[in-house]
Scaffold this motif. Structure first.
Motif, PDB file in Angstrom:
ATOM      1  N   PRO A 123      79.585  60.269  22.339  1.00  0.00           N
ATOM      2  CA  PRO A 123      79.965  58.868  22.511  1.00  0.00           C
ATOM      3  C   PRO A 123      81.377  58.728  23.090  1.00  0.00           C
ATOM      4  CG  PRO A 123      80.162  59.459  20.226  1.00  0.00           C
ATOM      5  CD  PRO A 123      79.548  60.652  20.910  1.00  0.00           C
ATOM      6  N   ALA A 124      81.591  57.576  23.749  1.00  0.00           N
ATOM      7  CA  ALA A 124      82.863  57.346  24.421  1.00  0.00           C
ATOM      8  C   ALA A 124      83.376  55.935  24.135  1.00  0.00           C
ATOM      9  CB  ALA A 124      82.702  57.534  25.928  1.00  0.00           C
ATOM     10  N   ILE A 125      84.686  55.823  24.151  1.00  0.00           N
ATOM     11  CA  ILE A 125      85.346  54.520  24.133  1.00  0.00           C
ATOM     12  C   ILE A 125      85.954  54.318  25.509  1.00  0.00           C
ATOM     13  CG2 ILE A 125      87.178  53.104  23.124  1.00  0.00           C
ATOM     14  CD1 ILE A 125      86.890  54.714  20.555  1.00  0.00           C
ATOM     15  N   VAL A 126      85.584  53.238  26.169  1.00  0.00           N
ATOM     16  CA  VAL A 126      86.083  52.926  27.509  1.00  0.00           C
ATOM     17  C   VAL A 126      87.064  51.769  27.370  1.00  0.00           C
ATOM     18  CG1 VAL A 126      85.486  52.250  29.851  1.00  0.00           C
ATOM     19  CG2 VAL A 126      83.922  53.704  28.538  1.00  0.00           C
TER      20      VAL A 126
ATOM     21  N   ILE B   3      92.286  51.334  13.651  1.00  0.00           N
ATOM     22  CA  ILE B   3      90.854  51.308  13.356  1.00  0.00           C
ATOM     23  C   ILE B   3      90.311  52.723  13.450  1.00  0.00           C
ATOM     24  CG2 ILE B   3      88.613  50.409  14.085  1.00  0.00           C
ATOM     25  CD1 ILE B   3      90.033  48.002  15.244  1.00  0.00           C
ATOM     26  N   ASN B   4      89.514  53.114  12.455  1.00  0.00           N
ATOM     27  CA  ASN B   4      88.989  54.475  12.406  1.00  0.00           C
ATOM     28  C   ASN B   4      87.717  54.551  13.246  1.00  0.00           C
ATOM     29  OD1 ASN B   4      88.483  57.144  11.731  1.00  0.00           O
ATOM     30  ND2 ASN B   4      87.440  56.602   9.824  1.00  0.00           N
ATOM     31  N   MET B   5      87.871  54.737  14.538  1.00  0.00           N
ATOM     32  CA  MET B   5      86.726  54.874  15.441  1.00  0.00           C
ATOM     33  C   MET B   5      86.961  56.011  16.422  1.00  0.00           C
ATOM     34  SD  MET B   5      85.431  50.984  16.302  1.00  0.00           S
ATOM     35  CE  MET B   5      84.319  51.588  17.565  1.00  0.00           C
ATOM     36  N   PRO B   6      87.003  57.240  15.973  1.00  0.00           N
ATOM     37  CA  PRO B   6      87.173  58.358  16.909  1.00  0.00           C
ATOM     38  C   PRO B   6      85.912  58.566  17.737  1.00  0.00           C
ATOM     39  CG  PRO B   6      86.779  59.180  14.703  1.00  0.00           C
ATOM     40  CD  PRO B   6      86.895  57.692  14.577  1.00  0.00           C
ATOM     41  N   ALA B   7      86.087  59.083  18.950  1.00  0.00           N
ATOM     42  CA  ALA B   7      84.974  59.342  19.860  1.00  0.00           C
ATOM     43  C   ALA B   7      85.118  60.738  20.444  1.00  0.00           C
ATOM     44  CB  ALA B   7      84.957  58.302  20.972  1.00  0.00           C
ATOM     45  N   ARG B   8      84.081  61.225  21.092  1.00  0.00           N
ATOM     46  CA  ARG B   8      84.193  62.508  21.778  1.00  0.00           C
ATOM     47  C   ARG B   8      85.052  62.368  23.034  1.00  0.00           C
ATOM     48  NH1 ARG B   8      78.735  65.542  22.419  1.00  0.00           N
ATOM     49  NH2 ARG B   8      79.264  65.959  20.239  1.00  0.00           N
ATOM     50  N   THR B   9      84.975  61.191  23.658  1.00  0.00           N
ATOM     51  CA  THR B   9      85.686  60.963  24.919  1.00  0.00           C
ATOM     52  C   THR B   9      86.303  59.567  24.916  1.00  0.00           C
ATOM     53  OG1 THR B   9      84.128  62.372  26.109  1.00  0.00           O
ATOM     54  CG2 THR B   9      85.445  60.847  27.435  1.00  0.00           C
ATOM     55  N   THR B  10      87.513  59.466  25.436  1.00  0.00           N
ATOM     56  CA  THR B  10      88.081  58.153  25.720  1.00  0.00           C
ATOM     57  C   THR B  10      88.315  58.057  27.226  1.00  0.00           C
ATOM     58  OG1 THR B  10      90.352  58.927  25.330  1.00  0.00           O
ATOM     59  CG2 THR B  10      89.207  57.916  23.482  1.00  0.00           C
TER      60      THR B  10
END
Length: 341
Positions: A37-40, A138-145
């Motif tokens: 998952p990623a955060i864009v 906010i605790n929302m780590p991702a594999r990719t940012t």
């Protein structure tokens, strides 16, 4: 301002826009490289929602059937718990959640953001399009940012990203205990390219500054509820007080150095009377004035020499040996104009 055929791009900005990956292409590449998952990060609320709609156009689903079932179950529980508020919620956001896609920004209700956070932490969302506020607290780590642009609009217009802001967003990449490493992707935009990204990455992190400011109202409320000694202790433990103490210690150390230099200079000057020191200062001033005059005259001389050489070159034939001002050998490459020759 577009493509000129064999001649390339007439407008560099148009070329830059042509090199920006559309959202579906970006997500396909991230999925192919197992980087979801990623955060864009997109620095506008409308931009986040528009990107989520573009991501929904992907032909290949981001989530499997089992994940869709779990998402539907969590969303159903959410609707039952908040039935009275459903009319104020955006139905389209629920549809996107079932595709593994969400937005996260200040234009959403806290309940909507909390649901997106819950699904993302459960690894049921594959991409979240968010403003930079998600990077803090906010605790929302991702594999990719993914950072889609290296500048944003602020109080003083469009400004480059601060190094600390980029560091905070990049810090969301990598899930503890799940990913061996996190991935940070800086995208090309119509305004920035690879050299801009390199300069931003090379900059040190900005210093942390305290914005703590205790107003009269807050001070009175604090004093009414707590004794004076406890109020002083609370303020002394604040980050603002810590930075103030650190600055004061630095200033005291610098003052000690200034005092030491002052004592050294006094001891040095003690051997001379006041008139000798005044005469020396006057001579020093004259020397500086003469040096400025010399620099000015040398500049004039160089300008006159350049004008003379430029005038004489009009009468020199091609192939004539010459020597440049730095001593290098040269040959005149062209004949003088016919009017002079």
């Amino acid at each position: 301002g577009g493509w000129r055929g064999g001649g390339g791009w007439a407008d560099p900005r148009a070329q830059a826009r042509s090199e920006i990956a559309p959202v579906p292409s970006l997500l396909r590449e991230l999925s192919h490289k197992a980087m979801l998952p990623a955060i864009v990060f997109i620095f506008s609320r409308a931009g986040c929602d528009a990107a989520a709609e573009q991501a929904a156009a992907l032909r290949a689903p981001l989530v499997g059937s089992d994940e869709v079932g779990r998402i539907e179950s969590i969303v159903a529980d959410f609707k039952r718990a908040n039935g009275a508020l459903l009319d104020s919620l955006d139905v389209r956001r629920f549809e996107l959640l079932q595709l593994g896609i969400a937005s996260h920004h200040a234009g959403m209700l806290p309940l909507e953001k909390a649901l997106a956070e819950q699904l993302f932490q459960a690894n049921l969302l594959k991409v979240v399009f968010a403003t930079e506020t998600l990077a803090a607290g906010i605790n929302m780590p991702a594999r990719t940012t993914v950072v889609t642009t290296l500048s944003k609009r602020g109080d003083r217009g469009v400004e480059p990203l601060a190094a600390s802001a980029l560091l905070q967003m990049a810090g969301r990449a990598g899930r503890r205990g799940i990913d061996e490493r996190g991935n940070v992707l800086l995208c090309r935009s119509a305004w920035e390219s690879a050299p801009d990204a390199a300069r931003l990455l090379a900059r040190p992190a900005d210093p942390i500054e305290s914005n703590f400011c205790l107003g009269y109202g807050s001070a009175l409320k604090l004093r009414r509820r707590r004794p004076l000694s406890e109020c002083e202790s609370l303020i002394a433990r604040s980050f603002g007080a810590y930075t103030a103490r650190a600055k004061a210690e630095t200033a005291v150390a610098q003052l000690g150095g200034v005092e030491e230099e002052r004592r050294r200079l006094r001891a040095l000057l003690a051997r001379f009377d006041r008139s000798s020191v005044a005469s020396y200062a006057k001579l020093q001033g004259r020397l500086e004035a003469e040096q400025r005059s010399l620099s000015f005259l040398r500049a004039q001389e160089a300008e006159a020499e350049a004008e003379m050489v430029e005038t004489l070159l009009g009468f020199v034939n091609r192939g004539t040996p010459a020597r440049t001002s730095d001593g290098a050998a040269a040959i005149v490459a062209d004949d003088p104009p016919p009017a002079i020759a």
